[in-house]
Scaffold this motif. Structure first.
Motif, short mmCIF file in Angstrom:
data_model
loop_
_atom_site.label_atom_id
_atom_site.label_comp_id
_atom_site.label_asym_id
_atom_site.label_seq_id
_atom_site.Cartn_x
_atom_site.Cartn_y
_atom_site.Cartn_z
N LYS A 137 0.84 -1.21 0.00
CA LYS A 137 0.00 0.00 0.00
C LYS A 137 0.86 1.25 0.00
CE LYS A 137 -3.54 -1.69 3.07
NZ LYS A 137 -3.89 -1.68 4.47
N ILE A 138 0.33 2.28 -0.62
CA ILE A 138 0.82 3.65 -0.45
C ILE A 138 -0.43 4.48 -0.17
CG2 ILE A 138 1.79 5.68 -1.58
CD1 ILE A 138 3.60 3.83 -3.17
N CYS A 139 -0.38 5.26 0.89
CA CYS A 139 -1.53 6.08 1.26
C CYS A 139 -1.13 7.54 1.36
CB CYS A 139 -2.08 5.63 2.62
SG CYS A 139 -2.66 3.93 2.65
N PHE A 140 -2.02 8.41 0.94
CA PHE A 140 -1.86 9.83 1.15
C PHE A 140 -2.32 10.09 2.58
CE2 PHE A 140 -2.54 9.15 -3.37
CZ PHE A 140 -1.39 9.73 -3.86
N ASN A 191 -9.75 1.71 -10.38
CA ASN A 191 -8.75 2.77 -10.20
C ASN A 191 -8.84 3.35 -8.80
OD1 ASN A 191 -7.06 3.23 -12.39
ND2 ASN A 191 -7.79 5.31 -12.67
N ASN A 192 -10.07 3.59 -8.37
CA ASN A 192 -10.32 4.16 -7.06
C ASN A 192 -9.82 3.25 -5.93
OD1 ASN A 192 -12.35 4.31 -4.60
ND2 ASN A 192 -12.30 6.33 -5.55
N LYS A 193 -9.81 1.97 -6.16
CA LYS A 193 -9.39 0.99 -5.13
C LYS A 193 -7.91 0.63 -5.23
CE LYS A 193 -13.53 0.35 -3.43
NZ LYS A 193 -13.89 0.99 -2.19
N ASN A 194 -7.18 1.25 -6.16
CA ASN A 194 -5.76 0.95 -6.33
C ASN A 194 -5.02 1.20 -5.02
OD1 ASN A 194 -3.05 0.80 -7.05
ND2 ASN A 194 -3.11 2.59 -8.37
N PRO A 195 -4.45 0.16 -4.40
CA PRO A 195 -3.79 0.35 -3.11
C PRO A 195 -2.36 0.90 -3.21
CG PRO A 195 -3.74 -1.95 -3.71
CD PRO A 195 -4.53 -1.25 -4.78
N ILE A 196 -1.81 0.96 -4.43
CA ILE A 196 -0.41 1.39 -4.57
C ILE A 196 -0.32 2.49 -5.64
CG2 ILE A 196 1.97 0.60 -4.85
CD1 ILE A 196 1.02 -2.26 -4.33
N PRO A 197 -0.98 3.66 -5.34
CA PRO A 197 -0.93 4.73 -6.32
C PRO A 197 0.52 5.19 -6.56
CG PRO A 197 -1.78 5.55 -4.23
CD PRO A 197 -1.65 4.06 -4.12
N ILE A 198 0.72 5.86 -7.64
CA ILE A 198 1.99 6.37 -8.16
C ILE A 198 2.76 5.23 -8.81
CG2 ILE A 198 4.11 7.71 -7.80
CD1 ILE A 198 2.70 8.77 -5.16
N ALA A 205 -12.71 10.68 -20.74
CA ALA A 205 -12.76 10.55 -22.20
C ALA A 205 -12.58 11.90 -22.90
CB ALA A 205 -14.07 9.91 -22.64
N ASN A 206 -12.98 12.97 -22.21
CA ASN A 206 -12.87 14.32 -22.78
C ASN A 206 -11.50 14.95 -22.51
OD1 ASN A 206 -13.03 14.78 -20.05
ND2 ASN A 206 -14.89 16.04 -20.15
N GLY A 207 -10.58 14.18 -21.91
CA GLY A 207 -9.24 14.68 -21.63
C GLY A 207 -9.11 15.40 -20.31
N LYS A 208 -10.20 15.50 -19.57
CA LYS A 208 -10.18 16.20 -18.27
C LYS A 208 -9.70 15.27 -17.16
CE LYS A 208 -13.06 19.81 -19.45
NZ LYS A 208 -12.82 21.15 -19.41
N LEU A 209 -9.10 15.90 -16.15
CA LEU A 209 -8.69 15.14 -14.96
C LEU A 209 -9.94 14.87 -14.12
CD1 LEU A 209 -5.46 16.97 -13.75
CD2 LEU A 209 -5.72 15.15 -15.43
N VAL A 210 -10.11 13.61 -13.76
CA VAL A 210 -11.23 13.23 -12.91
C VAL A 210 -10.74 12.28 -11.84
CG1 VAL A 210 -13.04 13.56 -14.64
CG2 VAL A 210 -11.87 11.39 -14.53
N GLY A 211 -11.26 12.44 -10.64
CA GLY A 211 -11.02 11.55 -9.53
C GLY A 211 -9.58 11.13 -9.27
N TYR A 212 -9.16 11.26 -8.01
CA TYR A 212 -7.87 10.73 -7.58
C TYR A 212 -7.88 10.68 -6.07
CZ TYR A 212 -2.91 9.66 -7.57
OH TYR A 212 -1.71 9.02 -7.38
N ALA A 213 -7.43 9.58 -5.50
CA ALA A 213 -7.47 9.38 -4.05
C ALA A 213 -6.74 10.50 -3.30
CB ALA A 213 -6.88 8.03 -3.68
N GLY A 214 -5.65 10.98 -3.85
CA GLY A 214 -4.88 12.05 -3.20
C GLY A 214 -5.39 13.43 -3.51
#
Length: 155
Positions: A25-28, A112-119, A129-138
């Motif tokens: 795991k990596i956690c913010f 993606n939301n459940k990814n325990p080892i972000p980065i 899909a529109n190229g926008k940033l959406v959702g991130y645990a940190g």
């Protein structure tokens, strides 16, 4: 037995957890959690060294044993994320196609939301899909920083 250690990094405070053989795991971390006692192992030192090199643009891939816990579908998505080249992004729909279910963009988002080892498992490279940033645990500000690091140092 799991070992955890807390670090101040260029993108904020994080904790890294390992099980004696692999990073799990990596956690913010919020400020209140940073004073928790931890046990810094050789593997955790190796992980933070590689992360710091990444943050400084000196590393574009990681060489660490990983053991993320998740469903078969989640692990398939996380594996696909690791195939996204440094400095590039993919949409949730593109990842759904890669894992063999083009209609599973929403499920990819949940994985993606459940990814325990972000980065290290680079879920920050997945965008709308529109190229926008959406959702991130940190938080989107950290996602934006990570993508900027990659854009600035792409080799």
């Amino acid at each position: 037995m799991e070992n955890v250690y807390y670090y101040n990094t260029k993108i904020g405070k994080i904790s890294i957890v390992e099980n004696g053989a692999a990073i799990t795991k990596i956690c913010f971390v919020n400020k209140d959690e940073l004073n928790v006692e931890g046990n810094e192992t050789e593997l955790l030192r190796k992980a933070i060294k590689q992360l710091e090199e990444f943050f400084e643009g000196e590393r574009n891939c990681f060489d660490l044993p990983l053991a993320p816990k998740g469903t078969e579908f989640q692990r398939k998505v996380w594996s696909a994320l690791q195939e996204i080249p440094f400095g590039e992004t993919r949409s949730y729909g593109e990842i759904a196609q890669i894992v063999g279910n083009e209609k599973a963009a929403r499920a990819v988002g949940m994985a993606n939301n459940k990814n325990p080892i972000p980065i290290i498992i680079p879920c920050h490279r997945v965008i709308g899909a529109n190229g926008k940033l959406v959702g991130y645990a940190g938080g989107l500000n950290i996602k934006e920083k990570l993508l900027k690091i990659e854009k600035d140092y792409k080799r």
